[in-house]
Design a protein around this motif. Structure first.
Motif, PDB file in Angstrom:
ATOM      1  N   ALA A  30      81.073  24.239   1.248  1.00  0.00           N
ATOM      2  CA  ALA A  30      80.950  23.118   0.310  1.00  0.00           C
ATOM      3  C   ALA A  30      79.528  23.028  -0.237  1.00  0.00           C
ATOM      4  O   ALA A  30      79.321  22.784  -1.436  1.00  0.00           O
ATOM      5  CB  ALA A  30      81.342  21.815   0.995  1.00  0.00           C
ATOM      6  N   GLU A  31      78.538  23.252   0.637  1.00  0.00           N
ATOM      7  CA  GLU A  31      77.144  23.203   0.194  1.00  0.00           C
ATOM      8  C   GLU A  31      76.848  24.323  -0.800  1.00  0.00           C
ATOM      9  O   GLU A  31      76.181  24.113  -1.816  1.00  0.00           O
ATOM     10  CB  GLU A  31      76.218  23.313   1.407  1.00  0.00           C
ATOM     11  N   THR A  32      77.366  25.522  -0.511  1.00  0.00           N
ATOM     12  CA  THR A  32      77.164  26.644  -1.425  1.00  0.00           C
ATOM     13  C   THR A  32      77.826  26.388  -2.776  1.00  0.00           C
ATOM     14  O   THR A  32      77.251  26.677  -3.828  1.00  0.00           O
ATOM     15  CB  THR A  32      77.722  27.940  -0.814  1.00  0.00           C
ATOM     16  N   MET A  33      79.026  25.821  -2.742  1.00  0.00           N
ATOM     17  CA  MET A  33      79.725  25.535  -3.984  1.00  0.00           C
ATOM     18  C   MET A  33      78.963  24.510  -4.813  1.00  0.00           C
ATOM     19  O   MET A  33      78.873  24.625  -6.043  1.00  0.00           O
ATOM     20  CB  MET A  33      81.141  25.036  -3.697  1.00  0.00           C
ATOM     21  N   GLU A  34      78.389  23.507  -4.172  1.00  0.00           N
ATOM     22  CA  GLU A  34      77.597  22.520  -4.905  1.00  0.00           C
ATOM     23  C   GLU A  34      76.380  23.174  -5.551  1.00  0.00           C
ATOM     24  O   GLU A  34      76.013  22.849  -6.688  1.00  0.00           O
ATOM     25  CB  GLU A  34      77.156  21.390  -3.969  1.00  0.00           C
ATOM     26  N   GLN A  35      75.746  24.100  -4.829  1.00  0.00           N
ATOM     27  CA  GLN A  35      74.606  24.813  -5.391  1.00  0.00           C
ATOM     28  C   GLN A  35      75.036  25.648  -6.595  1.00  0.00           C
ATOM     29  O   GLN A  35      74.327  25.717  -7.605  1.00  0.00           O
ATOM     30  CB  GLN A  35      73.969  25.702  -4.322  1.00  0.00           C
ATOM     31  N   ILE A  36      76.199  26.273  -6.489  1.00  0.00           N
ATOM     32  CA  ILE A  36      76.731  27.063  -7.603  1.00  0.00           C
ATOM     33  C   ILE A  36      77.012  26.164  -8.797  1.00  0.00           C
ATOM     34  O   ILE A  36      76.634  26.475  -9.939  1.00  0.00           O
ATOM     35  CB  ILE A  36      78.002  27.814  -7.167  1.00  0.00           C
ATOM     36  N   PHE A  37      77.661  25.029  -8.557  1.00  0.00           N
ATOM     37  CA  PHE A  37      77.982  24.113  -9.643  1.00  0.00           C
ATOM     38  C   PHE A  37      76.720  23.575 -10.308  1.00  0.00           C
ATOM     39  O   PHE A  37      76.640  23.488 -11.534  1.00  0.00           O
ATOM     40  CB  PHE A  37      78.837  22.953  -9.128  1.00  0.00           C
ATOM     41  N   ASP A  38      75.729  23.204  -9.492  1.00  0.00           N
ATOM     42  CA  ASP A  38      74.485  22.669 -10.046  1.00  0.00           C
ATOM     43  C   ASP A  38      73.777  23.708 -10.918  1.00  0.00           C
ATOM     44  O   ASP A  38      73.299  23.400 -12.010  1.00  0.00           O
ATOM     45  CB  ASP A  38      73.547  22.219  -8.923  1.00  0.00           C
ATOM     46  N   ALA A  39      73.702  24.927 -10.405  1.00  0.00           N
ATOM     47  CA  ALA A  39      73.035  25.987 -11.151  1.00  0.00           C
ATOM     48  C   ALA A  39      73.785  26.311 -12.436  1.00  0.00           C
ATOM     49  O   ALA A  39      73.186  26.457 -13.509  1.00  0.00           O
ATOM     50  CB  ALA A  39      72.913  27.240 -10.283  1.00  0.00           C
ATOM     51  N   ALA A  40      75.097  26.422 -12.339  1.00  0.00           N
ATOM     52  CA  ALA A  40      75.907  26.732 -13.521  1.00  0.00           C
ATOM     53  C   ALA A  40      75.817  25.608 -14.545  1.00  0.00           C
ATOM     54  O   ALA A  40      75.723  25.860 -15.755  1.00  0.00           O
ATOM     55  CB  ALA A  40      77.361  26.952 -13.105  1.00  0.00           C
ATOM     56  N   GLU A  41      75.827  24.382 -14.086  1.00  0.00           N
ATOM     57  CA  GLU A  41      75.724  23.228 -14.978  1.00  0.00           C
ATOM     58  C   GLU A  41      74.425  23.259 -15.770  1.00  0.00           C
ATOM     59  O   GLU A  41      74.410  23.042 -16.996  1.00  0.00           O
ATOM     60  CB  GLU A  41      75.809  21.953 -14.143  1.00  0.00           C
ATOM     61  N   VAL A  57      74.249  32.978 -12.900  1.00  0.00           N
ATOM     62  CA  VAL A  57      74.424  31.858 -11.970  1.00  0.00           C
ATOM     63  C   VAL A  57      74.127  32.304 -10.547  1.00  0.00           C
ATOM     64  O   VAL A  57      73.416  31.617  -9.801  1.00  0.00           O
ATOM     65  CB  VAL A  57      75.857  31.292 -12.072  1.00  0.00           C
ATOM     66  N   ALA A  58      74.653  33.461 -10.167  1.00  0.00           N
ATOM     67  CA  ALA A  58      74.426  33.978  -8.813  1.00  0.00           C
ATOM     68  C   ALA A  58      72.931  34.176  -8.550  1.00  0.00           C
ATOM     69  O   ALA A  58      72.429  33.845  -7.469  1.00  0.00           O
ATOM     70  CB  ALA A  58      75.175  35.291  -8.628  1.00  0.00           C
ATOM     71  N   LYS A  59      72.230  34.712  -9.541  1.00  0.00           N
ATOM     72  CA  LYS A  59      70.792  34.940  -9.389  1.00  0.00           C
ATOM     73  C   LYS A  59      70.050  33.631  -9.182  1.00  0.00           C
ATOM     74  O   LYS A  59      69.133  33.549  -8.345  1.00  0.00           O
ATOM     75  CB  LYS A  59      70.253  35.668 -10.618  1.00  0.00           C
ATOM     76  N   GLN A  60      70.437  32.595  -9.922  1.00  0.00           N
ATOM     77  CA  GLN A  60      69.764  31.297  -9.796  1.00  0.00           C
ATOM     78  C   GLN A  60      70.009  30.687  -8.418  1.00  0.00           C
ATOM     79  O   GLN A  60      69.125  30.041  -7.857  1.00  0.00           O
ATOM     80  CB  GLN A  60      70.251  30.339 -10.895  1.00  0.00           C
ATOM     81  N   VAL A  61      71.212  30.878  -7.877  1.00  0.00           N
ATOM     82  CA  VAL A  61      71.548  30.320  -6.568  1.00  0.00           C
ATOM     83  C   VAL A  61      70.949  31.161  -5.443  1.00  0.00           C
ATOM     84  O   VAL A  61      70.612  30.651  -4.371  1.00  0.00           O
ATOM     85  CB  VAL A  61      73.080  30.222  -6.403  1.00  0.00           C
ATOM     86  N   GLY A  62      70.822  32.471  -5.694  1.00  0.00           N
ATOM     87  CA  GLY A  62      70.317  33.363  -4.669  1.00  0.00           C
ATOM     88  C   GLY A  62      71.418  33.974  -3.832  1.00  0.00           C
ATOM     89  O   GLY A  62      71.227  34.230  -2.629  1.00  0.00           O
ATOM     90  N   LEU A  78      84.735  28.990 -14.073  1.00  0.00           N
ATOM     91  CA  LEU A  78      83.590  28.296 -13.483  1.00  0.00           C
ATOM     92  C   LEU A  78      83.165  27.128 -14.368  1.00  0.00           C
ATOM     93  O   LEU A  78      82.895  26.032 -13.879  1.00  0.00           O
ATOM     94  CB  LEU A  78      82.430  29.271 -13.287  1.00  0.00           C
ATOM     95  N   PHE A  79      83.101  27.367 -15.675  1.00  0.00           N
ATOM     96  CA  PHE A  79      82.719  26.319 -16.617  1.00  0.00           C
ATOM     97  C   PHE A  79      83.657  25.122 -16.485  1.00  0.00           C
ATOM     98  O   PHE A  79      83.212  23.965 -16.413  1.00  0.00           O
ATOM     99  CB  PHE A  79      82.755  26.862 -18.045  1.00  0.00           C
ATOM    100  N   ASP A  80      84.961  25.379 -16.439  1.00  0.00           N
ATOM    101  CA  ASP A  80      85.944  24.304 -16.335  1.00  0.00           C
ATOM    102  C   ASP A  80      85.771  23.523 -15.037  1.00  0.00           C
ATOM    103  O   ASP A  80      85.899  22.291 -15.010  1.00  0.00           O
ATOM    104  CB  ASP A  80      87.364  24.869 -16.410  1.00  0.00           C
ATOM    105  N   ALA A  81      85.487  24.240 -13.948  1.00  0.00           N
ATOM    106  CA  ALA A  81      85.287  23.576 -12.658  1.00  0.00           C
ATOM    107  C   ALA A  81      84.038  22.712 -12.677  1.00  0.00           C
ATOM    108  O   ALA A  81      84.022  21.597 -12.137  1.00  0.00           O
ATOM    109  CB  ALA A  81      85.197  24.620 -11.546  1.00  0.00           C
ATOM    110  N   VAL A  82      82.977  23.220 -13.299  1.00  0.00           N
ATOM    111  CA  VAL A  82      81.734  22.455 -13.426  1.00  0.00           C
ATOM    112  C   VAL A  82      81.973  21.193 -14.243  1.00  0.00           C
ATOM    113  O   VAL A  82      81.528  20.099 -13.880  1.00  0.00           O
ATOM    114  CB  VAL A  82      80.633  23.322 -14.074  1.00  0.00           C
ATOM    115  N   PHE A  83      82.669  21.344 -15.347  1.00  0.00           N
ATOM    116  CA  PHE A  83      82.925  20.193 -16.218  1.00  0.00           C
ATOM    117  C   PHE A  83      83.791  19.154 -15.518  1.00  0.00           C
ATOM    118  O   PHE A  83      83.544  17.944 -15.612  1.00  0.00           O
ATOM    119  CB  PHE A  83      83.603  20.655 -17.506  1.00  0.00           C
ATOM    120  N   SER A  84      84.795  19.613 -14.795  1.00  0.00           N
ATOM    121  CA  SER A  84      85.725  18.700 -14.128  1.00  0.00           C
ATOM    122  C   SER A  84      85.051  17.907 -13.014  1.00  0.00           C
ATOM    123  O   SER A  84      85.465  16.780 -12.713  1.00  0.00           O
ATOM    124  CB  SER A  84      86.899  19.482 -13.544  1.00  0.00           C
TER     125      SER A  84
END
Length: 235
Positions: A30-41, A57-62, A78-84
């Motif tokens: 869950a923490e990794t997914m939040e980091q992915i969403f934040d970076a992608a957003e 996105v992967a590069k920004q998250v590490g 990913l975009f749709d998940a971030v927006f939702s």
């Protein structure tokens, strides 16, 4: 958390906790997914859907980009998940504000009161929510102005709260032609989306008198301005 029964000398049992390996893994995921969403957003808000790759996105998250490929079929998913992720929050907050407003005023809503419940609540979310929410605001402005697929996302997430506002406006202006109310909303949402985009154009035009990221200043005048417009086109 799983509990394991352990025998006691008196024939009873005590309960000891087994290590919650699955729970820790779930928390880490869950923490990794939040980091992915934040970076992608953040990246999508700056560069748009077509200006960002899953590798970016992967590069920004590490993390390795294969992790994103595992969870998302492509960057649009990913975009749709971030927006939702935040769409439900802002929609629910505005719906509650509209419901609370109608409960307070009963059969006597005003145009400005309805607009303040809708607009001010949304602006407060971005004022109080920090940079993540402001990134989402810019993302929302992009989606609202992308006919190819943006309209579908807006329909999916925001139609109920928009129609709730429309119903209140009809109640406030029962003699107003229905098409004028919809046109009025069209102009309202256009101004809101331009505001959320924070283009900086008004900063230059006003010589620094106004600032595109000053949502508090926008909140002070937008509903009043739009209410006057509604009254004018409905008179």
């Amino acid at each position: 958390m799983t509990l394991h029964a352990e025998g006691r000398s008196d024939g009873g049992v005590t309960q000891t906790q087994k290590p919650a390996r699955r729970s820790r893994k779930a928390d880490q995921r869950a923490e990794t997914m939040e980091q992915i969403f934040d970076a992608a957003e953040e990246l999508f808000s700056k560069h748009g859907l077509h200006g960002v790759t899953l590798k970016d996105v992967a590069k920004q998250v590490g993390v390795h980009h294969t992790l994103l490929n595992y969870y998302f079929t492509d960057k649009k998913a990913l975009f749709d998940a971030v927006f939702s992720r935040r769409a439900g929050v802002t929609s629910e907050r505005r719906m509650k504000a509209l419901d609370d407003y109608e409960s307070a005023v009963g059969d006597a809503p005003t145009v400005e009161g309805a607009l303040r419940a809708f607009l001010d609540t949304d602006l407060d979310t971005y004022i109080e929510g920090g940079e993540g929410w402001k990134n989402y605001a810019k993302l929302g402005a992009q989606v609202a102005n992308t006919p190819e697929w943006g309209a579908d996302l807006m329909d999916e997430h925001f139609d109920p709260v928009v129609l709730r506002l429309i119903a209140l406006l009809k109640k406030a202006m029962p003699e107003c032609p229905e098409d004028r109310i919809f046109w009025g909303y069209h102009f309202v949402t256009g101004a809101l989306m331009l505001t959320l985009a924070r283009t900086g154009r008004i900063d230059k035009l006003s010589g620094g008198l106004c600032h595109s990221d000053d949502f508090a200043a926008v909140k002070e005048v937008m509903a009043t301005f739009m209410a006057a417009g509604f009254r004018s086109i409905c008179s």
